[in-house]
Design a protein around this motif. Structure first.
Motif, short mmCIF file in Angstrom:
data_model
loop_
_atom_site.label_atom_id
_atom_site.label_comp_id
_atom_site.label_asym_id
_atom_site.label_seq_id
_atom_site.Cartn_x
_atom_site.Cartn_y
_atom_site.Cartn_z
N TYR A 101 0.77 -1.21 0.11
CA TYR A 101 0.02 0.06 0.08
C TYR A 101 0.85 1.32 0.08
O TYR A 101 0.58 2.27 0.83
N MET A 102 1.72 1.50 -0.87
CA MET A 102 2.72 2.35 -1.16
C MET A 102 1.94 3.65 -1.64
O MET A 102 1.57 3.67 -2.88
N GLU A 103 1.77 4.68 -0.90
CA GLU A 103 0.93 5.82 -1.24
C GLU A 103 1.68 6.85 -2.25
O GLU A 103 1.23 7.57 -3.09
N GLU A 104 3.20 6.59 -1.86
CA GLU A 104 3.89 7.44 -2.81
C GLU A 104 4.06 7.28 -4.18
O GLU A 104 4.33 7.95 -5.19
N CYS A 105 3.38 5.99 -4.74
CA CYS A 105 3.35 5.59 -6.13
C CYS A 105 2.13 5.88 -6.68
O CYS A 105 1.76 5.23 -7.87
N TRP A 143 1.69 7.20 -10.13
CA TRP A 143 2.18 6.42 -11.18
C TRP A 143 1.16 5.03 -11.56
O TRP A 143 1.52 4.42 -12.42
N THR A 144 0.38 5.08 -10.92
CA THR A 144 -0.77 4.00 -10.94
C THR A 144 -1.02 3.99 -12.26
O THR A 144 -1.31 2.65 -12.94
N CYS A 183 -1.80 0.95 -17.20
CA CYS A 183 -1.93 1.02 -18.62
C CYS A 183 -0.76 0.39 -19.30
O CYS A 183 -1.29 -0.47 -20.46
N SER A 184 0.37 0.28 -19.09
CA SER A 184 1.65 -0.32 -19.54
C SER A 184 0.95 -2.00 -19.52
O SER A 184 1.27 -2.61 -20.51
N LEU A 185 0.93 -2.41 -18.21
CA LEU A 185 0.65 -3.72 -18.12
C LEU A 185 -0.76 -4.44 -18.72
O LEU A 185 -0.72 -5.38 -19.21
N SER A 186 -1.63 -3.58 -18.67
CA SER A 186 -2.69 -3.67 -19.50
C SER A 186 -2.66 -4.02 -20.91
O SER A 186 -3.15 -4.84 -21.65
N GLN A 187 -1.78 -2.98 -21.54
CA GLN A 187 -1.76 -2.93 -23.00
C GLN A 187 -0.94 -4.18 -23.24
O GLN A 187 -0.91 -4.80 -24.40
#
Length: 1568
Positions: free
Chosen positions: A1252-1256, A1259-1260, A1265-1269
């Motif tokens: 649960y890294m809020e800092e990222c 980038w979500t 999107c990259s992984l979904s593509q």
């Protein structure tokens, strides 16, 4: 040109005499004779009746042509023959044709008959080549002119002579050219003479008295193919001639040519004859049969119009298979093999299950495959034949049995056929061997009972008819052992089995030899008819086995043999009284009892003091049968207990014990009898021991030892008397001394087992024996010449004293029981070990043996001069070196043992002498490398000597010559192990054991191992790339070992552990046992790790080829396996030194397995020491061009970040850095890098979401999107497949760096999954089975805790194998296959005498065009060879070259593939081309040049005349200008490219094909 000249001559003069006289004067050139020929033919065609013409023709024939053919032309040049042979043949052919015209023109008395008679006499009398050729030409010329009725007898004699000459029956003196002439010219000419001549020729061919054999098949097929159209009936023919289809010899010749002919031309002729016979049968539509073997069994050939379609299909497939086999290309042949199965379906009747076609036709196919030079094709053929009975139910045929005994077993003798299939595990057995076993079981089961015995007997006899290699004889024996039980073999079968056993003894592969013996004995137990053999026959077979290799007591095989004897005891054949020599075999007990009685009774012919010691064979037979009988009785009475076994054993041994008890009281007992009794005693003790590791003594062994010990007092006193009372006086007594000492040793061991007692009989002889030996050795000769008897006694005393010393070592109480121990030590201290025994007196008949004091009586007699009283070590070592120069190979190891004790005392004071001892010992050892029985014991003794820990330590301290010589010998041993597997194993096992022993000492510093660390380094990376034959032997040995106790040889023989992998196993186990907390041990391992990394760098810089499973790949693989094993011993300080080298190795171009190991060790380093993470991030900072695809290694490490961060308290910063790196490299241009980056991104992002890294959060969207593509890539291309495959890859999906850290994963699972060859896989079982060094404990020795070991090999980067291809099921019979086009002729040209001799193709029915290709301007043999092949394929009439010798060029032959044998070649020099072109133009040819000119025609638009001549230009200069003017037309090939010209062969091929295409269209009636 010659025809035009003839016409001009006829116009000038009509007087034949004048014309003939003008042409017959002067030099008899080819042009002049050809002009005469054309003139005669013109006169013959004109048919005008010129009054003087017949007489003139007769004069020309007898006065000019006949002498010209004989080489003696009247009035002409006396020798027309000089020059090239082709020129002489041209003259002969022209003269022969002219002579035929003369015979037809001559009227009145029959000129043809007279000339034929004279030529026939010359043919039978002549032996020189020109005379025979001339006679053949005359007969070929006048043969068609003979009258069938009047000249019938003459025609018959000519036909017989022609056939005899064509078949080479005239003996070795017959000229090859004359034989060819007879087949190609004379016989076709006789075939034109009509029915009488043809019947005469056929009668001579089919005559039973004519010799026949495989060596005559070639000439006979040449004759048959020449006369094929005459010997086969033609549709609509009036004259019914011979029908070769009904002749058995014709078909046998064809079959032999198909299956056994070595040359392709003979096989081609056989296929042509078969094809023509089938075509003729189909055209005639008349039933035809040719029976075999006098009308019994299936016909060799038959035709039925009712089954025309089936027959045509059968023969079409058959000929297709035979044609395809000519290619020797397995990828072409394999798809055709299902059609062979189809042939068997056609060949067997569905109604009654009988053969419709003779099975010999099918055997021809297999013979052709078996005799192929392509071993892959041979193996495929053997496998296909062995699989026959799996899919087909074939009726019995004697031809099948003959084929199995003959060609099949000949093919099975090739060892290379038994190799493993690709992908098959080591130890799983040979596929061919397993199929052979299944085939033999099935085939023998289907044999009729009356046939079975003869077949198996001939099978065994075939196994004795040649020297078989170890692998084939093993699998043949195993197949025999699997045959179902039947009563098939009698006495002759047992003899054959004994002969096979002797054949197995030839091989040096002891394990294979022992396994073959086990299987052969099992075969005997299954196949022997006990009612036909006696117990004596069985015992003779058993004694042929080596008990130390196969038949050991306590094995499964021994138990099986006992059960067989017990079950068949009452049914063995009883020998006749006259031949039994007193042995009655009512039962096994009676037979054995009588056997011992006969054995103990000394034969009269062995009496005498000088007799030799028996060879021990009879003692081994007797001992084996005694113990078998005892065990059989024990099985019978299992409830009777110990008493019955004791009674039976006592019954058997009473005669022996009775004789042994009398040894001490009967001084006149014959020496041979005592020898035999002692041999039996010794053999019984050795044979009764149960075999196998951990085997304990059973009841029989204990009872036997107890019974024999009852006679120990008598035997001991007898041995004491014989050894001390000067009774051993001859050379043969040395062997007797050896026997006595072995018995004495056994008695001492037995006494120790039963409990040592002070007053035991064996104890009472030790002291007298010792004192007597010392007395004999101290005696002087008082100046007398030494005699052989005295020297023998001294040698005997030395050997006896050695045994006494060993006995004292075993039982120290013996030393205390001696009344005085001083004399022994004092004597040994003064023993003259540096003196050679003097040569005995010359008159002594046995004075040829030279004995050295250091030579013991046996290998076990080790003279240990280790007593403190030995004060002359240097002299003793010199004596040992002298002894090595004269000792036989089986006496060397005790001297090595002596040197081992001496060298440590001299290494500092006499280093040069010690170095000399190393060199001499090494030379002796290498000279014995081919002697298997003595090499390995001597190698062990040598290693224990040179690499003794004391010697190694002392040499390392001084760093002198000895230190460097020891290292030199070490590398020589490693080098020897590359060709002799197992040598390095002996060295490593010894050194590791001695170093571990010193390491266990609290003060142990591993100093010796540290000074010789190169040995461990070499062992860690040792392993050669074996030759195919070496790998095969290792595979078969692994298969035998995998059988375990089911194969008795694994029980009775100690595993040698000589495979190369055990060198590495030994080194790894040694390293695992070192203590990481010990400073010396830790330093040693760190030093080794640095050397391994340096070696990896050297391999990377090597120029040797680096490919998968190459030697370089294997070495690197082994380096990183050892580094992974050592990793737990590394601390942070040491890793600081080597971390850069490890990361640098990750940037190298590595194979997959090395890549995984480097990634794994980096993961472990970062997990254990997170302090190195900054260095890891630095690895991603290089430019993409520098990193290329090596960045994938570090991205793979990144995908296991969840493991790495387990020991890091603050994980967020590390995860952010990982996401940045993954995103950065996810944009790379390289597809592979993007895939690895996406995998790392997906893994790291999963960890981030779990934490649960809020800092990222920012980038979500980008990451999702990259992984979904990546997940939703459209289509079915490689991108989507590779993305799915890399996620499923074991390194990312299953592998766990911590839970999989064990020896099993490092040395077995990971190499297996990464495509490393099976030779590199080392299972955990191999580590545990290597007991020379104990196994350690800890996680390394556990099994993997994941499912990694259950996965199958695979790599995501490999292309899909495809689904639904049907490859697994193999090609179907209906599948399309490659077929080489064979231009079978349907309309054969008549055999014209004018045709050139090379025109053999026309005789075989090849369609010939009227195209001439002129290549005289071409220089390169490759172009000429390719053109020759093209011309032959498309049926050109002739190829013109500048020099006929080009056909012998290797490059030409490589391209032509024998086309020159089927295509007429003519030699025309370049300067002769203008005249040649003019001559052909006059003959009606259109001269076409293949050249680009200003007025050249386009090939697409050009229409070729039927009579075309193609002139091809030179490769560089094209067609010269002077020849361009003589061309009728130039044709050019339209081009679309930039390069202006094609290769001359390609250009010629295009034009030849266009000509052929146009001619085919014309014949078909279509517009071209």
């Amino acid at each position: 040109m010659d025809g035009v000249l003839a016409e001009v001559l006829l116009e000038q003069s009509r007087d034949p005499r004048a014309l003939f006289g003008m042409l017959c004067r002067g030099e008899a050139s080819a042009e002049r004779v050809e002009t005469l020929r054309f003139l005669l033919q013109r006169l013959e065609d004109a048919g005008t009746d010129l009054g003087a013409l017949p007489e003139a023709a007769r004069e020309v024939a007898t006065g000019y042509l006949v002498p010209l053919l004989r080489g003696r032309p009247g009035g002409a040049d006396p020798d027309p023959g000089p020059g090239p042979p082709s020129q002489r043949r041209r003259v002969l052919r022209a003269a022969g044709a002219a002579l035929r015209s003369c015979a037809r023109l001559a009227r009145g008395p029959p000129l043809a008959a007279a000339l034929a008679e004279e030529a026939l006499r010359d043919l039978r009398a002549g032996r020189c080549a020109p005379g025979v050729e001339a006679a053949v030409e005359v007969l070929a010329a006048v043969g068609p002119c003979l009258r069938p009725r009047e000249d019938g007898p003459l025609l018959e004699r000519v036909a017989q002579a022609a056939v005899a000459l064509a078949l080479g029956a005239d003996g070795p003196g017959s000229a090859v050219d004359a034989v060819t002439l007879a087949a190609a010219r004379l016989l076709p000419a006789l075939g034109q003479c009509g029915g009488a001549a043809l019947r005469a020729v056929w009668g001579a061919l089919a005559e039973p008295s004519v010799p026949w054999g495989p060596d005559r098949v070639g000439p006979e097929l040449q004759v048959l193919s020449t006369l094929a159209e005459k010997l086969l009936p033609q549709p609509g023919a009036r004259d019914v001639g011979p029908d070769a289809r009904r002749c058995g010899r014709f078909w046998r010749t064809v079959q032999t040519g198909l299956g056994r002919a070595e040359d392709a031309l003979t096989r081609k002729r056989a296929r042509y004859l078969l094809q023509r016979a089938v075509e003729v049968s189909a055209e005639l539509g008349v039933d035809c049969t040719c029976d075999a073997n006098g009308g019994t069994g299936p016909s060799l050939f038959w035709w039925s119009e009712k089954k025309k379609d089936e027959l045509l299909k059968f023969w079409e497939n058959y000929i297709l298979i035979m044609e395809t086999l000519e290619g020797n290309q397995i990828h072409v042949i394999k798809p055709v093999l299902p059609k062979l199965n189809n042939l068997f379906e056609y060949a067997v009747s569905e109604e009654n299950g009988c053969w419709l076609f003779h099975p010999s036709w099918h055997m021809c196919v297999y013979k052709r495959m078996f005799e192929s030079e392509n071993k892959i094709l041979t193996k495929e053929g053997v496998l296909h034949f062995l699989e026959l009975y799996e899919s087909e139910c074939l009726p019995f045929s004697p031809d099948f049995s003959e084929f199995i005994i003959g060609p099949l077993m000949d093919a099975l003798s090739e060892s290379s056929l038994y190799g493993r299939s690709p992908g098959q595990l080591v130890g799983s057995g040979s596929p061919l061997g397993l199929k052979l076993q299944k085939f033999l079981v099935t085939y023998v089961s289907l044999l009729p009972e009356e046939i079975k015995s003869g077949f198996l007997l001939r099978f065994l006899q075939k196994m004795t008819s040649r020297h078989w290699c170890a692998v084939p004889v093993l699998f043949l024996s195993r197949a025999l052992a699997s045959v179902p039980r039947c009563k098939a073999l009698g006495v002759e079968g047992l003899l054959a089995l004994r002969d096979v056993l002797r054949c197995t003894m030839v091989t040096h592969q002891v394990l294979l030899r022992g396994a073959a013996q086990c299987y052969l004995l099992q075969a005997a137990l299954r196949l022997v008819d006990v009612e036909q053999v006696s117990l004596g026959d069985v015992s003779a077979l058993l004694v042929s086995l080596r008990q130390e290799e196969s038949l050991g007591r306590g094995t499964v095989l021994w138990a099986e043999l006992c059960d067989w004897l017990r079950g068949n005891e009452r049914y063995f054949r009883q020998p006749s009284a006259s031949g039994s020599q007193g042995l009655q075999e009512a039962s096994l007990t009676t037979y054995v009892k009588n056997l011992i009685q006969e054995y103990v009774r000394s034969p009269a012919w062995e009496a005498g003091e000088g007799s030799l010691v028996p060879d021990g064979l009879e003692a081994r037979l007797t001992a084996t049968m005694v113990l078998l009988a005892v065990d059989v009785e024990a099985k019978k009475a299992q409830n009777s207990g110990k008493q019955r076994t004791q009674n039976v054993l006592g019954l058997f041994l009473d005669p022996l014990l009775g004789a042994l008890v009398k040894f001490s009281t009967n001084a006149y007992m014959p020496v041979p009898k005592t020898d035999r009794c002692l041999q039996l005693l010794l053999t019984l003790l050795h044979t009764c021991m149960l075999r196998g590791s951990g085997a304990q003594e059973d009841e029989v062994s204990i009872l036997l030892q107890s019974l024999l010990m009852s006679a120990s007092e008598s035997v001991s006193e007898f041995i004491l008397r014989r050894l001390t009372m000067d009774e051993l006086r001859t050379v043969s007594d040395l062997d007797r001394c050896h026997l006595y000492l072995m018995v004495l040793t056994e008695l001492i061991h037995l006494q120790l087992k039963l409990g040592w007692k002070a007053g035991a009989p064996i104890c009472r002889v030790i002291s007298p024996l010792k004192n007597a030996c010392i007395r004999h050795l101290q005696e002087t000769d008082s100046g007398q010449e030494p005699t052989l008897a005295r020297q023998i006694q001294r040698v005997t005393s030395m050997a006896t004293l050695a045994r006494v010393c060993e006995a004292i070592d075993l039982q120290p109480a013996l030393q205390q029981e001696s009344l005085n121990t001083g004399p022994l030590e004092r004597f040994l201290s003064t023993l003259p070990l540096n003196q050679t025994l003097q040569k005995p007196c010359a008159e002594d008949p046995e004075s040829s043996r030279r004995c050295h004091p250091l030579e013991p009586a046996a290998e076990e007699d080790k003279l240990e001069p280790s007593l403190p009283s030995v004060r002359t070590p240097a002299q003793t070592l010199c004596a040992a070196l002298d002894a090595l120069s004269i000792l036989p190979s089986d006496r060397v190891s005790p001297v090595f043992c002596c040197m081992k004790a001496l060298v440590p005392q001299l290494l500092t004071s006499s280093e040069s002498l010690c170095v000399e001892s190393f060199d001499v010992a090494w030379r002796v050892l290498t000279s014995l490398s081919n002697t298997q029985l003595t090499f390995w014991p001597n190698l062990r003794a040598f290693v224990q000597f040179v690499f003794d820990d004391t010697i190694l330590t002392t040499a390392a301290k001084t760093k002198g010559q000895a230190y460097f010589r020891i290292k030199e010998i070490m590398y020589k041993i490693i080098e020897m192990s590359a060709v002799k597997t197992g040598v390095f194993n002996t060295l490593m096992s010894h050194c590791c054991r001695s170093w571990l022993a010193s390491a266990r000492d609290p003060q142990g510093s591993l100093s010796s191992a540290r000074h010789y660390s190169e040995l461990i380094l070499e062992a860690c990376t040792f392993g050669t790339v074996f030759r195919r034959d070496q790998r095969l032997i290792q595979d078969v040995q692994a298969f035998i070992e995998s059988l375990g106790h089911d194969c008795a040889t694994n029980v009775v023989m100690e595993s040698t552990k000589r495979e190369d992998c055990y060198v590495r196993v030994c080194a790894i186990k040694f390293l695992c046992l070192l203590d990481g907390s010990n400073t010396a041990h830790k330093s040693f391992m760190e030093d080794l790790a640095i050397k391994l990394l340096d070696k990896d760098k050297q391999v990377n810089q090597s120029r040797a080829r680096y490919y998968q499973n190459s030697l370089q790949h294997r070495v690197k693989n082994r380096i990183w396996q050892v580094l992974l094993t050592l990793f737990p011993r590394f601390d942070q300080n040491f890793l600081n030194e080597i971390i850069d080298k490890i990361f640098q190795a990750g940037f190298a171009n590595n194979q997959a397995s090395i890549k995984y190991f480097i990634e794994w060790i980096i993961i472990l380093i970062l997990y254990k020491f997170p302090q190195f993470l900054p260095k890891f991030w630095d690895c991603f900072s290089y430019g993409e061009e520098k990193l290329k695809t090596s960045i994938c290694t570090f991205l793979s490490v990144l995908s296991h970040l969840d493991i790495i961060i387990q020991n890091i308290p603050e994980k967020r910063q590390v995860l952010k850095q990982a996401l940045l790196v993954a995103l950065q490299w996810g944009l790379s241009h390289n597809f592979s890098i993007r895939l690895y980056a996406l995998v790392a991104l997906k893994k790291v992002w999963a960890v981030c979401k779990a934490l649960y890294m809020e800092e990222c959060d920012a980038w979500t969207a980008l990451i999702e999107c990259s992984l979904s593509q990546a997940e939703s890539v459209h289509g079915t291309g490689n991108a989507k497949k590779n993305w799915q495959r890399i996620q499923d890859h074991f390194f990312f999906a299953t592998f766990h760096p911590l839970e999989d850290y064990c020896l099993e994963t490092i040395f077995y699972t990971l190499p297996r999954l990464s495509g490393v060859i099976e030779e590199e896989w080392i299972t955990l079982g191999r580590f545990s089975s290597f007991t020379d060094i104990p196994s350690g404990s800890g996680p390394l020795w556990c099994f993997s805790r994941t499912l990694l070991c259950e996965l199958n090999p695979g790599d995501w980067s490999q292309q899909d194998a495809g689904t639904g291809s049907g490859e697994a099921d193999g090609p179907s019979e209906q599948a399309d296959v490659q077929k080489k086009i064979i231009p079978w002729g349907h309309d054969l040209l008549d055999a014209d005498l004018e045709l050139a001799l090379q025109d053999r193709a026309a005789k075989l029915g090849k369609s010939i065009s009227r195209l001439i290709v002129v290549a005289s301007l071409i220089d390169k043999p490759t172009n000429l060879g390719g053109l020759c092949r093209t011309c032959e394929v498309f049926g050109a009439s002739v190829l013109v070259v500048s020099n006929l010798h080009c056909v012998h060029d290797k490059q030409f032959q490589h391209l032509s593939v024998s086309a020159e044998q089927w295509l007429p070649l003519v030699e025309v020099k370049p300067h002769q081309l203008p005249g040649y072109l003019q001559q052909k133009r006059a003959a009606g040819y259109t001269v076409i040049g293949v050249e680009q000119t200003a007025h050249s025609s386009d090939l697409v638009q050009f229409c070729f005349p039927e009579k075309s001549l193609l002139l091809l230009g030179n490769e560089r200069e094209g067609i010269p200008a002077n020849l361009l003017r003589q061309l009728d037309v130039c044709v050019e090939i339209p081009q679309q490219g930039v390069i202006r010209s094609l290769n001359v062969h390609v250009s010629g091929a295009l034009l030849i094909w266009e000509y052929t295409r146009q001619q085919l269209l014309r014949r078909a009636g279509a517009p071209s």
